[in-house]
Structure formats: structure tokens, C-alpha cells
Motif scaffolding. Structure first.
Motif, short mmCIF file in Angstrom:
data_model
loop_
_atom_site.label_atom_id
_atom_site.label_comp_id
_atom_site.label_asym_id
_atom_site.label_seq_id
_atom_site.Cartn_x
_atom_site.Cartn_y
_atom_site.Cartn_z
N ILE A 1 3.30 18.13 2.55
CA ILE A 1 2.07 17.73 3.22
C ILE A 1 2.27 17.88 4.72
O ILE A 1 3.22 17.32 5.28
N PRO B 1 3.33 10.37 0.75
CA PRO B 1 2.53 9.28 1.30
C PRO B 1 2.59 8.06 0.39
O PRO B 1 2.98 8.14 -0.77
N VAL C 1 -7.68 12.95 2.14
CA VAL C 1 -7.93 14.36 1.83
C VAL C 1 -9.42 14.64 2.03
O VAL C 1 -10.26 14.03 1.38
N VAL D 1 -3.50 7.87 -6.32
CA VAL D 1 -4.49 8.84 -5.84
C VAL D 1 -5.86 8.35 -6.27
O VAL D 1 -6.13 8.19 -7.46
N VAL E 1 -3.17 8.16 -1.56
CA VAL E 1 -4.08 9.25 -1.20
C VAL E 1 -5.51 8.83 -1.51
O VAL E 1 -5.79 8.32 -2.60
N VAL F 1 -2.69 9.26 3.08
CA VAL F 1 -3.32 10.55 3.35
C VAL F 1 -4.78 10.50 2.92
O VAL F 1 -5.09 10.09 1.80
N CYS G 1 -3.05 6.47 8.86
CA CYS G 1 -3.54 7.52 7.99
C CYS G 1 -3.24 8.90 8.55
O CYS G 1 -3.19 9.10 9.76
N LEU H 1 -3.04 17.11 -6.79
CA LEU H 1 -3.37 15.71 -7.06
C LEU H 1 -2.69 15.22 -8.34
O LEU H 1 -2.20 14.08 -8.39
N LEU I 1 0.97 14.58 -7.44
CA LEU I 1 1.18 13.35 -6.67
C LEU I 1 1.12 12.13 -7.59
O LEU I 1 1.93 11.21 -7.47
#
Length: 310
Positions: free
Chosen positions: A56, A64, A14, A97, A67, A12, A36, A87, A90
Motif C-alpha cells: 500500500i 493498516p 479507499v 475491511v 480499511v 486506509v 488515515c 480486499l 486484506l
């Protein structure tokens, strides 16, 4: 029995918009076998119906593989807190991330950045962050005799809202600064033209650097500065300082802003956790998006990380 948490191979990205840099990242990941998904952070929800607790769009409750955070958008304190919470969640669930919520929080808040830099022994200008006009006036009255100060928005970027403070009369009203005054010693340097340096660090490696040249003392590319190549022995000193700054703040990738004073001393001004690279890409051959994608894919695929370089 609780529903198992399922993870996809997709990454992902963002961001608030699908700009050229997002498109570069999507292409770079696709070339490395990873599709992606583009999604503004504001559109990702906490949802306790999902096994992961996160929903998501387009992933239908699946997490995912990783990120990449390009931007998180402006918003109310509550909105930004919720987005950073996503965040954090995740990362808590084991999803890599880049950059982490912790690193973003440290960089977005300039006062925390300078605290961490100074604590790690990374040279940075004298900095004062206080609340209230009375405390700000006290700082200026005490410090301005030694030279001007630069007032910056605590959460600002791209050179917006920066002003020079020579006396207490130059301080704006509290509502203009949300009652927080971040004041940094102006580094005396040669000019015009004025220069500083942006160094892009990813995964503990310097990918490239540029000089930023402008007629005024504010040298952001977004404000009209031009990008220049950096050559000579200065490069090694900039690399060492940028790597130390990125390590002190804990970023996976970052744009480090460094200024050189009259006496040749180098000082770190800021660490940007969501840096743009359009200006930098115009003067360096390294493809920034491809390097970020390669580093993330290596993190996701240990076999790839251990594969000898071609």
C-alpha cells in the motif's frame, strides 16, 4: 525465517478521490486517535516481496489497522477482479475491511442482492435477470401485461441508465446492457411528486433516514431529487426492513433504498455498499462519518467497545 507481518495503527480509506466525505472520515478518525491514509484501490498492489504480499503506497509494506471502502472505481473485468482480490487478501490477513469484498460483490451485482433479499424473506419487487435479448423479450412478453418493468444496469448506480419497459420494443440492444438484462417490476406509487426512502445502516444500527422526492419516478439525489425528513410511525417500519436487508446481504454499513406502493406495502429496491451521505446529512443531525469511525475504532480497540457510554 520468514519476515514478520507488521501492522500500523493507521486506517486506509479507499476511494477514487478525496471528496468531502473522505475528509469527514479522516477528521473523525483523527479525533479518535487514528490517522488515515488515503489511497485509490487501483494503486494498491499485490507484491510477493512484502511479508504480507500486499503493498500500500506510503505504508512501505506495513498493513493498516483497518480499511474503509468508499469507492473502487469503474474498470475492466480484470481490473475490478484484481481490486476486489486486494480486499479479499486484506481480510484473509486479518485486516477489518468495511465493507468486505464479499459484501461489495453482493451489492454491486443487483441480481445477487435481490436473490439474497428474497431468500431471507425481505420483501422486494419481482425481479428477473437474464442474458441475451431473446430471453429478455420472453420475460417482457410474459410479464408486461401485469404492469411496466424497470430495466437497470446490473452494475449501475445513482440512477444512471434506468429505463421503463412496457413492451419488448423498449428493450435496448445487447451492447448497451453488456448482454445482461436486469428487469424489476415497477412499484406503483402516488405521484408526482414521487418518493422513496434511503436508510443508512452502520454496524447493525440505523443512523438516519431520508425521503427522496422528485417530479419523475427516478428519485436519486444525484439526479436532482430533494431530501426530506421522515417522521411518524413509518420510521419504525423502515428501520426494521433496512436492518433485515443489511443483515441479509452482510454489510457493515449500507444505504438501503425502500419504496412504498399504493397499498402501503414497503419493498427494498437496493442495498448500496458504498453509499454517499451528503443528501442524508442535510436532514439528520447524526454525523454519519463520525459514527462509522467510532464503530471501526471500537472494532480495533476492544477496550473502547466495552467502555460505558458517556
Amino acid at each position: 525465517m520468514a519476515e514478520p507481518i507488521v501492522t500500523t495503527d493507521r486506517v486506509v480509506i479507499v476511494s477514487d478521490k478525496q471528496d468531502g466525505q473522505v475528509k469527514q472520515l479522516r477528521r473523525a478518525f483523527r479525533q479518535r486517535g487514528r490517522e488515515c491514509v488515503f489511497c485509490p484501490l487501483a494503486d494498491i498492489a499485490f507484491d510477493t516481496r512484502r511479508a504480507s504480499g500486499i503493498d500500500i503506497p506510503t505504508l512501505d509494506g506495513v498493513l493498516p489497522a483497518g480499511v474503509i471502502v468508499r469507492s473502487i472505481s469503474a474498470g475492466t473485468f480484470e481490473a475490478v477482479t484484481r481490486r476486489l482480490g486486494i480486499l479479499h487478501a486484506l481480510s484473509h490477513l486479518g485486516v477489518p475491511v468495511w465493507n468486505s469484498a464479499k459484501a461489495i460483490e453482493r451489492c454491486v451485482d443487483k441480481s445477487t442482492t435481490t436473490f439474497l433479499l428474497a431468500s431471507a424473506g425481505v420483501p422486494t419487487p419481482e425481479t428477473f435477470a437474464v442474458e441475451g435479448p431473446g430471453n429478455a423479450r420472453a420475460v417482457v412478453e410474459r410479464e408486461a401485461a401485469r404492469g411496466p418493468l424497470v430495466l437497470k444496469p446490473l452494475f449501475g448506480s445513482q440512477g444512471r441508465g434506468i429505463r421503463l419497459v412496457r413492451t419488448a420494443a423498449d428493450l435496448p440492444e445487447p451492447d448497451e446492457m453488456d448482454n445482461v438484462y436486469y428487469l424489476q417490476r415497477l412499484v406503483a406509487r402516488a405521484g408526482p411528486p414521487y418518493r422513496d426512502y434511503r436508510i443508512f445502516v452502520s454496524n447493525g444500527e440505523v443512523l438516519g433516514m431520508m425521503g427522496r422526492c422528485a417530479d419523475g419516478w427516478i428519485t436519486n439525489i444525484a439526479r436532482g431529487a430533494t431530501a426530506e425528513k421522515v417522521v411518524g410511525p413509518l420510521r419504525q417500519k423502515l428501520e426494521e426492513l433496512a436492518l433485515a436487508a443489511a443483515s441479509a446481504v452482510g454489510t457493515d454499513f449500507a444505504g438501503i433504498d425502500i419504496v412504498r406502493g399504493y397499498e402501503g406495502n414497503l419493498l427494498v429496491l437496493e442495498v448500496n455498499s458504498m453509499p454517499a451521505w451528503t443528501g442524508l446529512q442535510s436532514v439528520v443531525p447524526v454525523r454519519i462519518a463520525e459514527c462509522i469511525a467510532e464503530a471501526m475504532v471500537a472494532r480495533l480497540d476492544p477496550a473502547r467497545r466495552e467502555r460505558p457510554a458517556a
